[in-house]
Design a protein around this motif. Structure first.
Motif, PDB file in Angstrom:
ATOM      1  N   THR A  74     -11.799  -1.241   0.746  1.00  0.00           N
ATOM      2  CA  THR A  74     -11.862   0.129   0.206  1.00  0.00           C
ATOM      3  C   THR A  74     -11.326   1.151   1.200  1.00  0.00           C
ATOM      4  O   THR A  74     -11.046   2.278   0.842  1.00  0.00           O
ATOM      5  N   TYR A  75     -11.179   0.756   2.450  1.00  0.00           N
ATOM      6  CA  TYR A  75     -10.683   1.696   3.456  1.00  0.00           C
ATOM      7  C   TYR A  75      -9.176   1.930   3.328  1.00  0.00           C
ATOM      8  O   TYR A  75      -8.672   2.987   3.664  1.00  0.00           O
ATOM      9  N   TYR A  76      -8.457   0.914   2.877  1.00  0.00           N
ATOM     10  CA  TYR A  76      -6.988   0.944   2.957  1.00  0.00           C
ATOM     11  C   TYR A  76      -6.360   1.390   1.638  1.00  0.00           C
ATOM     12  O   TYR A  76      -6.660   0.829   0.584  1.00  0.00           O
ATOM     13  N   SER A  77      -5.476   2.402   1.748  1.00  0.00           N
ATOM     14  CA  SER A  77      -4.997   3.050   0.532  1.00  0.00           C
ATOM     15  C   SER A  77      -4.062   2.175  -0.290  1.00  0.00           C
ATOM     16  O   SER A  77      -3.885   2.410  -1.483  1.00  0.00           O
ATOM     17  N   MET A  78      -3.468   1.158   0.306  1.00  0.00           N
ATOM     18  CA  MET A  78      -2.559   0.323  -0.482  1.00  0.00           C
ATOM     19  C   MET A  78      -3.308  -0.725  -1.301  1.00  0.00           C
ATOM     20  O   MET A  78      -2.728  -1.329  -2.205  1.00  0.00           O
ATOM     21  N   LEU A  79      -4.562  -0.963  -0.973  1.00  0.00           N
ATOM     22  CA  LEU A  79      -5.328  -1.986  -1.683  1.00  0.00           C
ATOM     23  C   LEU A  79      -6.014  -1.363  -2.891  1.00  0.00           C
ATOM     24  O   LEU A  79      -6.561  -0.272  -2.802  1.00  0.00           O
ATOM     25  N   ARG A  80      -5.961  -2.057  -4.015  1.00  0.00           N
ATOM     26  CA  ARG A  80      -6.529  -1.494  -5.241  1.00  0.00           C
ATOM     27  C   ARG A  80      -7.363  -2.530  -5.974  1.00  0.00           C
ATOM     28  O   ARG A  80      -7.131  -3.733  -5.855  1.00  0.00           O
TER      29      ARG A  80
ATOM     30  N   SER B  91       2.893   6.631  11.246  1.00  0.00           N
ATOM     31  CA  SER B  91       2.385   7.308  10.054  1.00  0.00           C
ATOM     32  C   SER B  91       2.359   8.813  10.188  1.00  0.00           C
ATOM     33  O   SER B  91       1.952   9.503   9.254  1.00  0.00           O
ATOM     34  N   GLU B  92       2.728   9.347  11.344  1.00  0.00           N
ATOM     35  CA  GLU B  92       2.672  10.793  11.523  1.00  0.00           C
ATOM     36  C   GLU B  92       3.756  11.429  10.659  1.00  0.00           C
ATOM     37  O   GLU B  92       4.945  11.146  10.847  1.00  0.00           O
ATOM     38  N   LEU B 129       2.631  -3.550  12.208  1.00  0.00           N
ATOM     39  CA  LEU B 129       3.430  -2.612  11.410  1.00  0.00           C
ATOM     40  C   LEU B 129       2.618  -2.082  10.238  1.00  0.00           C
ATOM     41  O   LEU B 129       1.809  -2.824   9.662  1.00  0.00           O
ATOM     42  N   ARG B 130       2.861  -0.845   9.898  1.00  0.00           N
ATOM     43  CA  ARG B 130       2.168  -0.288   8.735  1.00  0.00           C
ATOM     44  C   ARG B 130       2.527  -1.105   7.490  1.00  0.00           C
ATOM     45  O   ARG B 130       3.630  -1.651   7.376  1.00  0.00           O
ATOM     46  N   GLY B 131       1.612  -1.161   6.540  1.00  0.00           N
ATOM     47  CA  GLY B 131       1.784  -2.007   5.361  1.00  0.00           C
ATOM     48  C   GLY B 131       2.987  -1.638   4.510  1.00  0.00           C
ATOM     49  O   GLY B 131       3.597  -2.494   3.865  1.00  0.00           O
ATOM     50  N   GLU B 132       3.326  -0.356   4.509  1.00  0.00           N
ATOM     51  CA  GLU B 132       4.467   0.096   3.702  1.00  0.00           C
ATOM     52  C   GLU B 132       5.783  -0.471   4.227  1.00  0.00           C
ATOM     53  O   GLU B 132       6.755  -0.537   3.498  1.00  0.00           O
ATOM     54  N   TYR B 133       5.806  -0.846   5.505  1.00  0.00           N
ATOM     55  CA  TYR B 133       7.034  -1.357   6.110  1.00  0.00           C
ATOM     56  C   TYR B 133       7.177  -2.864   5.897  1.00  0.00           C
ATOM     57  O   TYR B 133       7.473  -3.601   6.827  1.00  0.00           O
ATOM     58  N   ARG B 134       6.970  -3.340   4.665  1.00  0.00           N
ATOM     59  CA  ARG B 134       7.032  -4.785   4.431  1.00  0.00           C
ATOM     60  C   ARG B 134       8.404  -5.360   4.767  1.00  0.00           C
ATOM     61  O   ARG B 134       8.509  -6.414   5.396  1.00  0.00           O
ATOM     62  N   ALA B 172      -2.399  -1.902   5.831  1.00  0.00           N
ATOM     63  CA  ALA B 172      -2.452  -1.822   4.365  1.00  0.00           C
ATOM     64  C   ALA B 172      -2.645  -0.373   3.917  1.00  0.00           C
ATOM     65  O   ALA B 172      -3.285  -0.112   2.906  1.00  0.00           O
ATOM     66  N   GLY B 173      -2.102   0.557   4.707  1.00  0.00           N
ATOM     67  CA  GLY B 173      -2.153   1.953   4.292  1.00  0.00           C
ATOM     68  C   GLY B 173      -3.300   2.702   4.919  1.00  0.00           C
ATOM     69  O   GLY B 173      -4.397   2.733   4.365  1.00  0.00           O
TER      70      GLY B 173
END
Lengths: 190, 437
Positions: A74-80, B91-92, B129-134, B172-173
């Motif tokens: 629930t902490y991570y915004s990409m997980l749903r 992420s900044e 790496l941030r999750g968006e950078y897959r 994961a964001g």
């Protein structure tokens, strides 16, 4: 896992490829639990969201409770925890994108799809959300569709992007890059 | 594929292999790759740390702490394993430089990580790496696999008898995970909330072991420092600010992009010459010099050198090097609201001044921008932000408070213009009212 829970081994939650990837993941780190966040994300990529069965299976594989898994997820915004469209459109509206017309792009997506924020199209092909900075500030406004970046957008480019993904939806391609598919069965350390 | 830009004033050190196919290991080797690590294998750890100290390379994540000093804090003897941690959580808002490093030159990150390991006696490194950078993670994983295959990583790196492993990891964001201790929590499979300090990561870090954590750009710079020599690298920048910096210039400029310029490069010149000036012949209104958390500068404040000390003296921060340029057709209240909405969304909720403070600022600014503000709101917002400063567990609270204070102080008139139900003077026809993520 509660005692009366059906044996997760019998639930085909993940494909054999993903299951193999998880077997490698839990070996990869000095501490097993470090595999948790990647596992949740990869599971979501395949299943579409973190269903109860996914949470149970990931908890079992890591050896922690389902509650702990949910506490982290629930902490991570990409997980749903609810399904999104096959192609989840994420419009960045943070400052650099805002300055270069992100809201105009976001509005055009809403018009074209006929859905609002967090909406899913009735055919299940698209969902739409506004997201925070995706790290493409110099190529703003930027949108991510699943993991694909689309840079330097203008509202007029929106219909073309959507029709491209509609074609992929018909072809049954879920948008995962070819590189990822090749890598799926092979961990770097193998 | 993100567009690459170029300008004659650039000094390409970290970006010298961009666009040259160096994500492939053979090409990287052709371009001088992995020479620095071989040089380091022939030296002892003190030599590496002294080179890093002498280079004046300061942390590219934003804090600007000397990389060599940071490495020297790691104890020589440790009962627990030591780790190197590469922060690629970028992420900044306003910052997209690491994006290009992982895309074009992932081996430089791997090479820098190995060198950091040799310097502090660590046998394992992580690249987060941030999750968006897959897609960048996939490129990096391929590069790591190739390095293993060549024997550059593993039990006997470069035939030296030394061991070094690298593990890649995806987020994961979560913006907060860019904070060093929160990143360690995330890497341990937990919520990304910060840890209390001290103890600092150099003493108690990942899995409780001494840990060096550096920004991806810092780590990617390390091989270049070793190759050029510390003195030559330091000479590129200004005193106490060695080398170059990848500046992400975005917003209302003609040629946005990531430009590598010497530390201390003039900000005005950066905007008007390097990035081609303000888009559409408009006038400059304000500049956010180092990512969204840094206090805004007015046009009369930008004739400064872009290094940590000079931007600090001007009342702001060099931060992550994300230069966001704002033209005179922009509503600063809307801009402030979008900035604060981000921090309210990203606050991890662990400590109260940040959790409540960002939320109240967002609520106040939302109401204010909608035309329902009261005159007292302006002072209240400033008071609230000032009381968040230095009272939060990690720097996220400051990151939200500092820009808010600057927006209100420097654009008070524009806030007042929103009072008494007046429509926003910059309202755009047909544009959605700013929603909140």
């Amino acid at each position: 896992m509660s005692p009366n829970h059906p044996n997760p081994e019998s639930i085909p939650v993940f494909s054999p490829q993903l299951a193999a990837r998880f077997d490698a993941l839990v070996q990869k780190y000095p501490v097993k639990r470090s595999a948790l966040i990647p596992m949740l994300l990869y599971a979501q990529d395949e299943v579409g969201y973190l269903s109860d069965a996914v949470v149970a299976e990931v908890a079992r594989r890591i050896g922690i409770t389902e509650l702990e898994v949910r506490n982290v997820a629930t902490y991570y915004s990409m997980l749903r925890f609810r399904p999104a469209g096959q192609f989840n459109i994420q419009v960045c509206t943070n400052i650099s994108c805002l300055l270069r017309g992100a809201y105009e792009v976001y509005e055009r997506f809403q018009e074209e799809l006929g859905v609002g924020p967090h909406g899913v199209t009735p055919d299940g092909v698209f969902s739409l959300e506004e997201v925070e900075c995706v790290g493409a500030c110099c190529w703003a406004p930027a949108v991510q569709v699943n993991y694909d970046f689309h840079d330097e957008l203008k509202p007029d480019l929106v219909p073309g992007i959507l029709s491209g993904y509609r074609g992929k939806a018909k072809a049954g391609n879920n948008g995962a890059s070819s590189l990822e598919k090749k890598a799926n069965s092979k961990e770097p350390h193998a | 594929m993100p567009r690459l830009v170029s300008h004659p004033d650039e000094v390409k050190i970290v970006s010298r292999r961009f666009g040259m196919g160096a994500e492939k290991i053979d090409r990287y080797l052709e371009l001088g790759g992995y020479e620095a690590v071989m040089k380091c294998l022939a030296q002892d750890s003190d030599w590496i740390i002294n080179e890093m100290k002498a280079s004046n390379l300061r942390g590219r994540g934003g804090a600007g702490f000397s990389a060599g000093m940071k490495w020297s804090f790691v104890p020589r003897q440790s009962a627990k394993p030591k780790y190197i941690l590469v922060n690629g959580d970028e992420s900044e808002p306003g910052t997209c430089k690491d994006h290009l490093i992982f895309l074009h030159d992932p081996h430089s990150v791997i090479e820098g990580t190995i060198i950091a390991g040799l310097a502090v006696g660590a046998k394992m490194g992580f690249i987060y790496l941030r999750g968006e950078y897959r897609y960048l993670l996939e490129i990096t994983e391929r590069a790591v696999a190739d390095a293993y295959q060549r024997g550059f990583l593993g039990k006997n790196i470069f035939g030296s008898g030394k061991e070094f492993e690298i593990i890649t990891q995806t987020g994961a964001g979560a913006y907060e995970v860019g904070e060093e201790s929160a990143l360690m929590e995330s890497l341990e499979g937990k919520r990304g909330v910060p840890r209390i300090k001290p103890p600092f990561p150099a003493v108690v870090g990942l899995y409780g072991g001494p840990t060096v954590i550096n920004n991806a750009e810092t780590i990617a710079t390390v091989p270049h420092v070793i190759n050029m020599g510390a003195a030559a690298y330091a000479a590129v920048g200004t005193p106490r600010n060695g080398g170059t910096r990848l500046f992400s210039i975005s917003g209302h400029v003609e040629r946005p992009g990531v430009y590598e310029l010497p530390m201390g490069y003039n900000l005005k010149k950066m905007i008007y010459e390097v990035a081609g000036g303000i888009r559409g012949g408009r006038n400059l209104k304000a500049v956010v010099p180092g990512g969204s958390s840094t206090p805004v500068l007015l046009p009369q404040e930008i004739d400064i050198g872009m290094d940590f000390d000079q931007v600090g003296k001007a009342g702001s921060m060099l931060g992550s090097g994300g230069v966001v340029v704002i033209d005179d057709q922009t509503c600063i209240v809307e801009f402030a609201l979008r900035t604060i909405s981000f921090y309210a969304h990203e606050s991890c909720g662990w400590c109260i001044p940040c959790r409540e403070g960002t939320d109240w600022l967002k609520k106040s600014l939302t109401r204010f921008h909608a035309g329902f503000g009261a005159p007292s709101d302006i002072d209240n917002m400033q008071y609230l932000a000032e009381n968040m400063l230095g009272r939060t567990f990690c720097p996220l609270g400051d990151a939200a408070a500092m820009p808010t204070i600057a927006f209100i102080k420097k654009f008070r008139k524009e806030f007042e213009d929103h009072l008494n139900g007046k429509p926003c003077p910059f309202a755009r026809e047909g544009v959605l009212q700013l929603t909140v993520v």
